[in-house]
Motif scaffolding. Structure first.
Motif, PDB file in Angstrom:
ATOM      1  N   SER A  46       0.728  -1.237   0.138  1.00  0.00           N
ATOM      2  CA  SER A  46      -0.070  -0.327   0.091  1.00  0.00           C
ATOM      3  C   SER A  46       0.860   1.475   0.491  1.00  0.00           C
ATOM      4  N   LEU A  49       2.277   1.987  -3.228  1.00  0.00           N
ATOM      5  CA  LEU A  49       1.430   2.306  -4.467  1.00  0.00           C
ATOM      6  C   LEU A  49       0.198   3.259  -4.591  1.00  0.00           C
ATOM      7  N   ASP A  52      -1.408   7.033  -9.732  1.00  0.00           N
ATOM      8  CA  ASP A  52      -1.175   6.451 -10.723  1.00  0.00           C
ATOM      9  C   ASP A  52      -0.081   6.317 -11.771  1.00  0.00           C
ATOM     10  N   THR A  56       4.527   4.207 -10.050  1.00  0.00           N
ATOM     11  CA  THR A  56       4.118   3.089  -9.058  1.00  0.00           C
ATOM     12  C   THR A  56       3.408   1.784 -10.290  1.00  0.00           C
ATOM     13  N   LEU A  57       3.161   2.410 -11.078  1.00  0.00           N
ATOM     14  CA  LEU A  57       2.287   1.354 -11.857  1.00  0.00           C
ATOM     15  C   LEU A  57       3.097   0.193 -12.737  1.00  0.00           C
ATOM     16  N   ALA A  60       3.570  -1.607  -8.972  1.00  0.00           N
ATOM     17  CA  ALA A  60       3.083  -2.479  -9.392  1.00  0.00           C
ATOM     18  C   ALA A  60       2.902  -4.102  -9.734  1.00  0.00           C
ATOM     19  N   ALA A  86      -4.305   2.244  -0.970  1.00  0.00           N
ATOM     20  CA  ALA A  86      -3.160   1.834  -2.444  1.00  0.00           C
ATOM     21  C   ALA A  86      -3.942   2.694  -2.965  1.00  0.00           C
ATOM     22  N   ASN A  87      -3.952   3.805  -4.200  1.00  0.00           N
ATOM     23  CA  ASN A  87      -4.406   4.149  -5.517  1.00  0.00           C
ATOM     24  C   ASN A  87      -5.199   2.795  -6.744  1.00  0.00           C
ATOM     25  N   ALA A  90      -3.724   1.538  -9.254  1.00  0.00           N
ATOM     26  CA  ALA A  90      -1.713   1.161  -9.386  1.00  0.00           C
ATOM     27  C   ALA A  90      -2.406  -1.000  -8.323  1.00  0.00           C
ATOM     28  N   PHE A  94      -1.783  -4.182 -10.265  1.00  0.00           N
ATOM     29  CA  PHE A  94      -0.959  -5.298  -9.455  1.00  0.00           C
ATOM     30  C   PHE A  94      -1.811  -6.608  -9.390  1.00  0.00           C
TER      31      PHE A  94
END
Length: 392
Positions: A46, A49, A52, A56-57, A60, A86-87, A90, A94
Motif C-alpha cells: 500500500s 502504490l 497512478d 507506481t504502475l 505494481a 493504495a491507489n 495501481a 497489481f
C-alpha cells in the motif's frame, strides 16, 4: 453406455497426459513464486502504490509478478491494499500482473504453446496494464472511486480472503540469508502449499475441460468458429472472441493454458490466444466478486475497460509479432502424450515431486494446516490472518 464411457475415458486420458507434461514446471513455478513471496512483504504494498504514475504502475506490475498466481487471491489482495490506501488504478495493475506476469504461467506456456507465446504474454501483459491505465485516466471519475472505496470498506466476503491477508515474509537480514534461514524455509513452504491449495481446482478444471474439448470437439468446428478460411477477419475475430470464450469457460489463472493449447490447435489467432489467457480476471465468478467488493457500477466499469484492454493488447501483439515473424507457422501445441515414458519429463517430475515433498513435510511440521484453514476466513474473523512467520 460404452460410447459414453469411452468418450469420458478419452477426455481423462488427454487431461492426465497434459498434467504429466507440465507437472515439474508447476512445482518449479510455484516454488520460485513462494521464494519471492517469502522475502516480499505485503504490508509494504500500500505504501508503494500511492498514485497512478508510470513509476507506481511499474512497481505494481513487479509486485504482482512476484505474488501468487491465483486469480481469486489476487482480486482479494487488490481490494485489501486498496482499503489500506493504495491507489485504485495501481491496485488493479497489481491484480492483473498477479495473474498474467507470474513465473509459473510463463513456464507452462513455454511447455504447451512455445516460447513465442510466453514472450507475447509478458509483452502483452505490460501493454494491457498500460492500456488499462489510460482507460482509467480517461473514464474513471472520482465519484466512482469513492463508490468503490465505500463498498470495499463494507468488507463483503469474496474468496481467498485469508490468503490475501496473510503475510509470512521474512524481512530481516540480507536476501540470501532470509531465504535460507529457518524462518525463510518455513515461509517458502507455507506459501508453496497455500498457493497450490488456492489454485488446484482451476488447474484441474482447466486440464479436464481441455481434455474434454480435445477429445470431443472436432477440429472442423473450431476452424469454422475461428474463421480460419478468412485470415484477415480471423486476425480481428480472435482477440474479440477469446475473452468471451474464457468468461464462459469459468477457468481462472494458469488453468486456462491447457485450454488455450486446444484453441490454438483448433485455429484461433495468435492474438486470440493471448487475449483469451488475459481474461481470467473477468470470468463470471470474479465479476460477481467485483460486484461485492466495489458495487455493481464499478464491476461493469471493470468489465468494460478490462475487456477493451485485453482485445487491444491481443490485437497489437498479433500485429507486432507477425511483423517480426514471431508468430508460429505450425499449430502444434502440446495437448497430449500417448503414454508416460522414461524420458526427461519423467525424470524432472520425480525430482520436483521430491522437492515438493520436502516443502510439504516442512509445512506440516510448522503449523501449516492451521494457516491453511484460515485461507477463506475474512479479515476480522481470523485474528492471526496477518501472522508473520519468522520462527523455524
Amino acid at each position: 453406455m460404452t460410447g459414453i464411457a469411452t468418450a469420458i475415458g478419452a477426455a481423462i486420458s488427454f487431461a492426465f497426459a497434459m498434467s504429466w507434461e507440465i507437472l515439474w514446471a508447476l512445482v518449479l513455478g510455484f516454488g520460485l513464486s513462494a521464494i519471492v513471496q517469502a522475502v516480499v512483504s505485503k504490508s509494504e504494498m500500500s505504501r508503494l502504490l500511492p498514485d497512478d504514475s508510470p513509476r507506481t504502475l511499474m512497481i505494481a506490475a513487479c509486485l504482482g509478478a512476484a505474488s501468487s498466481s491465483c486469480s481469486y487471491a489476487a482480486v482479494a489482495l487488490a481490494r485489501s491494499i486498496f482499503r489500506k490506501g493504495a491507489n485504485f488504478t495501481a491496485a488493479m495493475a497489481f491484480e492483473f500482473a498477479s495473474t498474467n506476469l507470474v513465473i509459473e504461467l510463463g513456464i507452462i506456456m513455454v511447455l504447451l504453446l512455445g516460447w513465442q507465446f510466453t514472450l507475447a504474454e509478458f509483452v502483452g501483459g505490460l501493454l494491457m496494464i498500460a492500456i488499462l491505465a489510460v482507460l482509467f485516466k480517461a473514464f474513471l471519475r472520482p465519484a466512482l472511486v469513492r463508490e468503490a472505496r465505500e463498498q470495499a470498506e463494507r468488507g463483503l466476503v469474496g474468496a481467498m480472503e485469508g490468503h490475501a491477508e496473510m503475510d509470512m515474509s521474512v524481512t530481516d537480514g540480507p536476501l540470501i540469508q532470509r531465504i535460507f534461514s529457518p524462518g525463510g524455509f518455513t515461509a517458502v513452504s507455507h506459501s508453496f502449499v497455500m498457493d497450490w491449495a488456492a489454485i488446484w481446482r482451476d488447474i484441474a478444471g482447466g486440464l479436464l475441460l481441455a481434455g474434454a474439448l480435445a477429445a470431443w470437439v472436432p477440429t472442423e468446428f473450431w476452424q469454422r468458429f475461428f474463421l480460419v478460411r478468412h485470415p484477415v477477419a480471423a486476425l480481428f475475430w480472435g482477440p474479440l472472441v477469446g475473452p468471451i470464450v474464457a468468461m464462459l469457460s469459468f477457468v481462472c489463472s494458469i488453468g486456462n493454458v491447457p485450454l488455450a493449447a486446444v484453441l490454438w490447435n483448433g485455429g484461433i489467432s495468435f492474438g486470440g490466444v493471448i487475449s483469451f489467457i488475459f481474461a481470467d480476471l473477468i470470468v463470471l465468478p470474479i465479476l460477481n466478486i467485483y460486484r461485492k467488493y466495489y458495487g455493481g457500477r464499478v464491476a461493469l466499469f471493470l468489465l468494460a475497460t478490462s475487456y477493451t484492454a485485453m482485445v487491444m493488447a491481443g490485437l497489437v501483439v498479433e500485429l507486432v509479432f507477425k511483423a517480426f515473424g514471431l508468430v508460429p507457422r505450425e499449430r502444434a501445441a502440446v495437448v497430449l502424450e500417448p503414454h508416460v515414458t522414461l524420458n526427461y519429463t519423467t525424470g524432472l517430475n520425480v525430482i520436483f515431486l521430491g522437492l515438493a515433498g520436502v516443502l510439504l513435510v516442512r509445512f506440516f511440521k510448522t503449523n501449516g494446516p492451521t494457516m491453511l484453514r484460515m485461507m477463506n476466513v475474512p479479515r476480522g474473523h481470523a485474528p492471526h490472518a496477518e501472522h508473520r512467520h519468522h520462527t523455524g
